[in-house]
Design an enzyme around this catalytic site. Structure first.
Site, mmCIF file in Angstrom:
data_model
loop_
_atom_site.group_PDB
_atom_site.id
_atom_site.type_symbol
_atom_site.label_atom_id
_atom_site.label_comp_id
_atom_site.label_asym_id
_atom_site.label_seq_id
_atom_site.Cartn_x
_atom_site.Cartn_y
_atom_site.Cartn_z
ATOM 1 N N ASP A 38 34.034 72.154 1.571
ATOM 2 C CA ASP A 38 33.318 71.540 2.876
ATOM 3 C C ASP A 38 32.149 72.420 3.077
ATOM 4 O O ASP A 38 31.717 73.151 2.259
ATOM 5 C CB ASP A 38 34.265 71.860 4.232
ATOM 6 C CG ASP A 38 35.519 71.141 4.249
ATOM 7 O OD1 ASP A 38 35.287 69.887 3.625
ATOM 8 O OD2 ASP A 38 36.465 71.557 4.685
ATOM 9 N N LYS A 60 30.222 67.048 4.897
ATOM 10 C CA LYS A 60 29.826 65.931 5.688
ATOM 11 C C LYS A 60 28.324 65.701 5.136
ATOM 12 O O LYS A 60 27.594 64.442 5.271
ATOM 13 C CB LYS A 60 29.593 66.165 7.086
ATOM 14 C CG LYS A 60 31.087 65.873 7.758
ATOM 15 C CD LYS A 60 30.988 66.196 9.279
ATOM 16 C CE LYS A 60 32.196 66.363 10.159
ATOM 17 N NZ LYS A 60 32.385 66.963 11.010
ATOM 18 N N MET A 177 33.473 74.126 18.052
ATOM 19 C CA MET A 177 32.774 72.859 18.131
ATOM 20 C C MET A 177 32.259 72.447 19.248
ATOM 21 O O MET A 177 32.187 71.160 19.642
ATOM 22 C CB MET A 177 33.603 71.667 17.402
ATOM 23 C CG MET A 177 34.019 72.003 16.149
ATOM 24 S SD MET A 177 35.364 70.658 15.471
ATOM 25 C CE MET A 177 36.927 71.340 16.189
HETATM 26 N N1 SAH Z 1 39.486 75.651 10.588
HETATM 27 C C1 SAH Z 1 38.497 76.275 10.959
HETATM 28 C C2 SAH Z 1 37.557 75.504 12.111
HETATM 29 C C3 SAH Z 1 37.165 74.193 11.776
HETATM 30 S S1 SAH Z 1 36.153 73.508 13.005
HETATM 31 C C4 SAH Z 1 38.793 77.885 11.340
HETATM 32 O O1 SAH Z 1 40.052 77.941 11.419
HETATM 33 O O2 SAH Z 1 37.832 78.445 11.540
HETATM 34 C C5 SAH Z 1 34.586 74.111 12.677
HETATM 35 C C6 SAH Z 1 34.281 74.825 14.013
HETATM 36 O O3 SAH Z 1 34.760 76.211 13.426
HETATM 37 C C7 SAH Z 1 32.834 75.070 14.084
HETATM 38 O O4 SAH Z 1 32.148 74.083 14.868
HETATM 39 C C8 SAH Z 1 32.643 76.290 14.771
HETATM 40 O O5 SAH Z 1 33.011 75.990 16.121
HETATM 41 C C9 SAH Z 1 33.791 77.162 14.025
HETATM 42 N N2 SAH Z 1 33.507 78.205 12.862
HETATM 43 C C10 SAH Z 1 33.782 77.981 11.746
HETATM 44 N N3 SAH Z 1 33.138 78.910 10.859
HETATM 45 C C11 SAH Z 1 32.479 79.669 11.720
HETATM 46 C C12 SAH Z 1 31.790 80.787 11.630
HETATM 47 N N4 SAH Z 1 31.636 81.295 10.524
HETATM 48 N N5 SAH Z 1 31.265 81.353 12.602
HETATM 49 C C13 SAH Z 1 31.379 81.013 13.937
HETATM 50 N N6 SAH Z 1 32.189 79.507 14.255
HETATM 51 C C14 SAH Z 1 32.670 79.114 13.096
#
Ligand code: SAH
Length: 260
Positions: A38, A60, A177
């Site tokens: 991703d 995306k 998100m």
């Molecule tokens: N499966 C992922 C979440 C996917 S949804 C998890 O467990 O973290 C995607 C969202 O995750 C983003 O919009 C943001 O809110 C968050 N996110 C993912 N990586 C991040 C990071 N390094 N720092 C802050 N937010 C993060």
């Protein structure tokens, strides 16, 4: 391996820093034939692959087989099934944990329906790791009895979370998100009874070289993120646990403590 059906591993990559991959994730990556990644995957994780492993970008912003903003979930599932049937060891590498807002459940269901063996390797979710990056423990018992993981993104045509009901729980809110709707969410939480001075932290790109964070209040958060240019991907944490936030000590992360 040809002749046998391969296996698909849904692997959590953690929040960014490859050091936050699990030992199991590292081992499975090193043996993979095909890796689907991703947008949020740090390039460092791909250094673990063996020479000859194929990397397919299914983010995306990836290639032209999709329109921006709509991941072709069916395409990704078909691709994994095809590669596994060709006898390959397939890794679907997903940010954070595959089962936390990651569509992991849908992918497991599609693979099982196609008779493909699938294994899920948990990862460190950003909802815990991002707050921790600035010293915020989401369930600090001095401040909260628990934490709620909630999406700030409303699915097309779907209903949004009941922010007033969430405010009433007085539990820590860990919002994924949520950046595009931050102003709306903050105002709905205030309508639901949280005071305007409730502490809020926003942590962008946690555990990467681009990490930035702001510690502020519900009243000020929308203005602060706009002024500072803090956007997605970020975790928004709402609640008194944010009082435990620490000022950043390293030059790579910017932590701004607004009025608290
Ligand atoms: N499966 C992922 C979440 C996917 S949804 C998890 O467990 O973290 C995607 C969202 O995750 C983003 O919009 C943001 O809110 C968050 N996110 C993912 N990586 C991040 C990071 N390094 N720092 C802050 N937010 C993060």
């Amino acid at each position: 391996m040809s002749g046998n059906t391969g296996r698909v591993y849904l692997v959590g990559a953690g929040p960014g820093d490859p050091e936050l991959l699990t030992v199991r994730a590292t081992r499975i990556l090193a043996a993979a034939d095909v890796v689907l990644v991703d947008d949020l995957i740090d390039a460092g994780a791909l250094k673990l692959l063996r020479a000859g492993a194929r990397v397919i970008d299914v983010g995306k912003r990836g290639n032209g087989c999709r329109t921006r903003g709509s991941t072709p979930q069916a395409f990704i599932e078909r691709l994994m099934i095809r590669e596994a049937r060709a006898g390959h060891s397939v890794v679907r590498l997903k940010g954070g944990d595959p089962f936390v807002f990651g569509r992991g459940a849908e992918e497991v269901a599609a693979l099982r329906a196609a008779g493909i063996a699938v294994e899920v390797v948990p990862g460190i979710t950003s909802g815990i790791a991002a707050p921790a990056a600035i010293g915020v423990p989401v369930t600090d018992r001095r401040y909260a009895q628990g934490a709620i993981f909630v999406t700030g993104h409303t699915q097309d045509g779907g209903t949004e979370p009941d922010w007033a009901a969430l405010a009433a729980t007085r539990l820590t809110l860990v919002i994924y998100m949520g950046m595009a709707r931050c102003a709306h969410i903050a105002s709905r939480l205030c309508d639901g009874g949280l005071t305007a001075q409730t502490p809020v932290a926003v942590i962008q790109h946690a555990h990467t070289a681009q990490q930035r964070a702001v510690v502020t209040t519900l009243a000020a958060v929308a203005g602060d993120i706009a002024r500072l240019g803090i956007g997605s991907p970020a975790i928004i944490v709402v609640g008194n646990v944010v009082r435990a936030a620490e000022l950043a000590t390293d030059a790579q992360s910017v932590l701004i403590r607004a009025a608290l």
